[in-house]
Design a protein around this motif. Sequence first.
Motif, PDB file in Angstrom:
ATOM      1  N   GLY A   3       0.774  -1.098   0.003  1.00 60.10           N
ATOM      2  CA  GLY A   3       0.114  -0.185  -0.079  1.00 60.10           C
ATOM      3  C   GLY A   3       0.824   1.185  -0.162  1.00 60.10           C
ATOM      4  N   ILE A   4       0.205   2.311  -0.288  1.00 60.63           N
ATOM      5  CA  ILE A   4       0.793   3.690  -0.150  1.00 60.63           C
ATOM      6  C   ILE A   4       0.998   4.196   0.994  1.00 60.63           C
ATOM      7  CG2 ILE A   4       0.759   6.118  -1.079  1.00 60.63           C
ATOM      8  CD1 ILE A   4      -1.145   4.826  -3.215  1.00 60.63           C
ATOM      9  N   LEU A   5       2.489   4.719   1.410  1.00 61.09           N
ATOM     10  CA  LEU A   5       2.577   5.279   2.587  1.00 61.09           C
ATOM     11  C   LEU A   5       3.741   6.649   2.339  1.00 61.09           C
ATOM     12  CD1 LEU A   5       3.853   2.059   4.785  1.00 61.09           C
ATOM     13  CD2 LEU A   5       1.801   3.580   5.257  1.00 61.09           C
ATOM     14  N   ALA A   6       3.331   7.541   2.742  1.00 63.98           N
ATOM     15  CA  ALA A   6       4.397   8.675   3.008  1.00 63.98           C
ATOM     16  C   ALA A   6       5.488   8.328   3.706  1.00 63.98           C
ATOM     17  CB  ALA A   6       3.731   9.946   3.627  1.00 63.98           C
ATOM     18  N   ARG A   7       6.753   8.814   2.995  1.00 66.10           N
ATOM     19  CA  ARG A   7       8.032   8.164   3.641  1.00 66.10           C
ATOM     20  C   ARG A   7       9.003   9.271   3.739  1.00 66.10           C
ATOM     21  NH1 ARG A   7      12.314   4.616  -0.248  1.00 66.10           N
ATOM     22  NH2 ARG A   7      12.665   7.034  -0.621  1.00 66.10           N
ATOM     23  N   LYS A   8       9.466   9.487   4.901  1.00 69.22           N
ATOM     24  CA  LYS A   8      10.774  10.465   4.850  1.00 69.22           C
ATOM     25  C   LYS A   8      11.988   9.818   5.337  1.00 69.22           C
ATOM     26  CE  LYS A   8      12.176  14.447   7.512  1.00 69.22           C
ATOM     27  NZ  LYS A   8      12.026  15.309   8.801  1.00 69.22           N
ATOM     28  N   HIS A   9      13.106   9.984   4.464  1.00 66.75           N
ATOM     29  CA  HIS A   9      14.399   9.395   4.795  1.00 66.75           C
ATOM     30  C   HIS A   9      15.245  10.212   5.951  1.00 66.75           C
ATOM     31  CE1 HIS A   9      18.444   7.445   3.063  1.00 66.75           C
ATOM     32  NE2 HIS A   9      18.018   6.976   4.315  1.00 66.75           N
ATOM     33  N   GLU A  10      15.311   9.642   7.206  1.00 59.91           N
ATOM     34  CA  GLU A  10      15.439  10.677   8.168  1.00 59.91           C
ATOM     35  C   GLU A  10      16.887  10.404   8.644  1.00 59.91           C
ATOM     36  OE1 GLU A  10      13.741  12.599  10.190  1.00 59.91           O
ATOM     37  OE2 GLU A  10      15.452  13.051  11.658  1.00 59.91           O
ATOM     38  N   LEU A  11      17.580   9.253   8.634  1.00 61.81           N
ATOM     39  CA  LEU A  11      19.025   9.030   8.797  1.00 61.81           C
ATOM     40  C   LEU A  11      19.510   8.171   7.806  1.00 61.81           C
ATOM     41  CD1 LEU A  11      19.172   8.048  12.474  1.00 61.81           C
ATOM     42  CD2 LEU A  11      19.442  10.522  11.442  1.00 61.81           C
ATOM     43  N   ASN A  15      23.247   8.753  13.513  1.00 58.70           N
ATOM     44  CA  ASN A  15      23.462  10.040  13.645  1.00 58.70           C
ATOM     45  C   ASN A  15      24.012  11.098  12.507  1.00 58.70           C
ATOM     46  OD1 ASN A  15      23.428   9.455  16.377  1.00 58.70           O
ATOM     47  ND2 ASN A  15      25.275   8.819  16.519  1.00 58.70           N
ATOM     48  N   LYS A  16      23.657  10.392  11.477  1.00 56.71           N
ATOM     49  CA  LYS A  16      23.666  11.236  10.001  1.00 56.71           C
ATOM     50  C   LYS A  16      22.604  11.650   9.562  1.00 56.71           C
ATOM     51  CE  LYS A  16      26.828  11.948   6.189  1.00 56.71           C
ATOM     52  NZ  LYS A  16      26.617  11.418   4.687  1.00 56.71           N
ATOM     53  N   LYS A  17      22.213  12.917   9.494  1.00 56.48           N
ATOM     54  CA  LYS A  17      20.790  13.270   9.006  1.00 56.48           C
ATOM     55  C   LYS A  17      20.992  12.896   7.377  1.00 56.48           C
ATOM     56  CE  LYS A  17      18.520  16.277  12.065  1.00 56.48           C
ATOM     57  NZ  LYS A  17      17.622  17.737  12.196  1.00 56.48           N
ATOM     58  N   SER A  18      19.796  12.515   6.778  1.00 58.47           N
ATOM     59  CA  SER A  18      19.663  12.259   5.261  1.00 58.47           C
ATOM     60  C   SER A  18      19.857  13.689   4.672  1.00 58.47           C
ATOM     61  CB  SER A  18      18.602  11.525   4.754  1.00 58.47           C
ATOM     62  OG  SER A  18      18.136  11.562   3.661  1.00 58.47           O
ATOM     63  N   SER A  19      20.325  13.645   3.476  1.00 60.02           N
ATOM     64  CA  SER A  19      20.358  15.082   2.767  1.00 60.02           C
ATOM     65  C   SER A  19      18.901  15.284   1.965  1.00 60.02           C
ATOM     66  CB  SER A  19      21.401  14.951   1.831  1.00 60.02           C
ATOM     67  OG  SER A  19      21.495  13.724   1.171  1.00 60.02           O
ATOM     68  N   SER A  20      18.130  13.979   1.695  1.00 56.95           N
ATOM     69  CA  SER A  20      17.112  14.295   1.024  1.00 56.95           C
ATOM     70  C   SER A  20      15.773  14.121   1.895  1.00 56.95           C
ATOM     71  CB  SER A  20      16.885  13.349  -0.059  1.00 56.95           C
ATOM     72  OG  SER A  20      15.754  13.229  -0.740  1.00 56.95           O
ATOM     73  N   ARG A  21      15.257  14.879   2.408  1.00 55.06           N
ATOM     74  CA  ARG A  21      14.455  15.003   3.889  1.00 55.06           C
ATOM     75  C   ARG A  21      13.054  15.194   3.582  1.00 55.06           C
ATOM     76  NH1 ARG A  21      17.201  14.572   7.706  1.00 55.06           N
ATOM     77  NH2 ARG A  21      15.590  15.129   9.059  1.00 55.06           N
ATOM     78  N   SER A  22      12.336  15.265   2.267  1.00 49.45           N
ATOM     79  CA  SER A  22      10.929  15.704   2.162  1.00 49.45           C
ATOM     80  C   SER A  22      10.350  14.396   2.269  1.00 49.45           C
ATOM     81  CB  SER A  22      10.752  16.257   0.916  1.00 49.45           C
ATOM     82  OG  SER A  22      11.258  16.011  -0.076  1.00 49.45           O
ATOM     83  N   TRP A  23       8.992  14.478   2.738  1.00 49.65           N
ATOM     84  CA  TRP A  23       8.035  13.347   2.550  1.00 49.65           C
ATOM     85  C   TRP A  23       7.493  13.048   1.054  1.00 49.65           C
ATOM     86  CZ3 TRP A  23       6.574  10.377   6.754  1.00 49.65           C
ATOM     87  CH2 TRP A  23       7.029  11.059   8.060  1.00 49.65           C
ATOM     88  N   VAL A  24       7.600  11.748   0.603  1.00 42.48           N
ATOM     89  CA  VAL A  24       7.098  11.457  -0.740  1.00 42.48           C
ATOM     90  C   VAL A  24       6.098  10.147  -0.590  1.00 42.48           C
ATOM     91  CG1 VAL A  24       9.024  12.054  -1.883  1.00 42.48           C
ATOM     92  CG2 VAL A  24       9.264  10.124  -1.010  1.00 42.48           C
ATOM     93  N   ASN A  25       5.203  10.163  -1.365  1.00 39.02           N
ATOM     94  CA  ASN A  25       4.244   8.882  -1.441  1.00 39.02           C
ATOM     95  C   ASN A  25       4.968   7.675  -2.194  1.00 39.02           C
ATOM     96  OD1 ASN A  25       2.007   9.872   0.205  1.00 39.02           O
ATOM     97  ND2 ASN A  25       1.223  10.779  -1.671  1.00 39.02           N
ATOM     98  N   GLU A  85      17.659   5.070   8.584  1.00 42.53           N
ATOM     99  CA  GLU A  85      16.153   5.270   9.169  1.00 42.53           C
ATOM    100  C   GLU A  85      15.249   5.866   8.338  1.00 42.53           C
ATOM    101  OE1 GLU A  85      16.056   5.782  13.505  1.00 42.53           O
ATOM    102  OE2 GLU A  85      14.807   7.469  12.943  1.00 42.53           O
ATOM    103  N   TYR A  86      14.201   5.298   8.252  1.00 43.56           N
ATOM    104  CA  TYR A  86      12.941   5.976   7.416  1.00 43.56           C
ATOM    105  C   TYR A  86      11.893   6.099   8.442  1.00 43.56           C
ATOM    106  CZ  TYR A  86      14.813   4.851   2.732  1.00 43.56           C
ATOM    107  OH  TYR A  86      15.658   4.719   1.920  1.00 43.56           O
ATOM    108  N   LEU A  87      11.084   7.302   8.301  1.00 44.64           N
ATOM    109  CA  LEU A  87       9.730   7.371   8.848  1.00 44.64           C
ATOM    110  C   LEU A  87       8.780   7.323   7.925  1.00 44.64           C
ATOM    111  CD1 LEU A  87      10.392  10.906  10.578  1.00 44.64           C
ATOM    112  CD2 LEU A  87      10.692   8.498  11.488  1.00 44.64           C
ATOM    113  N   PHE A  88       7.544   6.355   8.300  1.00 42.91           N
ATOM    114  CA  PHE A  88       6.338   6.165   7.323  1.00 42.91           C
ATOM    115  C   PHE A  88       5.333   7.031   8.049  1.00 42.91           C
ATOM    116  CE2 PHE A  88       9.508   3.031   6.597  1.00 42.91           C
ATOM    117  CZ  PHE A  88       9.751   3.017   5.163  1.00 42.91           C
TER     118      PHE A  88
END
Length: 106
Positions: A3-11, A15-25, A85-88
């Motif tokens: 199914g569809i989830l919104a995803r954000k690449h957090e790390l 301890n290293k933040k992702s450079s591409s940080r927007s939410w995408v479906n 790490e990803y957020l969904f």
Amino acid sequence: QEGILARKHELEAPNKKSSSRSWVNVYCVVSKGDLGFYKDAKGYKSGVTYNGEPLITLSESTCEIASNYKKKKFVFKVRMNDGSEYLFQAKDEEEMNNWIKTISTA
Ligand code: I3P
């Protein structure tokens, strides 16, 4: 489960933040112990992952509610053994819990 989830690449590493940080479906699929991301169901059928990303091996990953993320509701996180790490975001609590259960037991 798929199914569809919104995803954000957090790390991208511990301890290293992702450079591409927007939410995408993304169209998410758990199959045979892997989590895959696709543009849509058609992408999954043809085996073309989102941005050519590799599948995530869930036996080497952890999944839990993102209780420290306060900006949106129904957000959970998946952490890979490389520290990435990803957020969904799911649409409601039931959908979130279904995904967490599927990902945790895969
Ligand atoms: C990001 C985008 C995300 C935001 C993130 C921004 O900008 O606005 O929605 O995360 O903030 O960097 P861009 O689209 O230009 O990549 P939140 O939705 O969680 O605020 P962050 O870097 O503080 O995580």
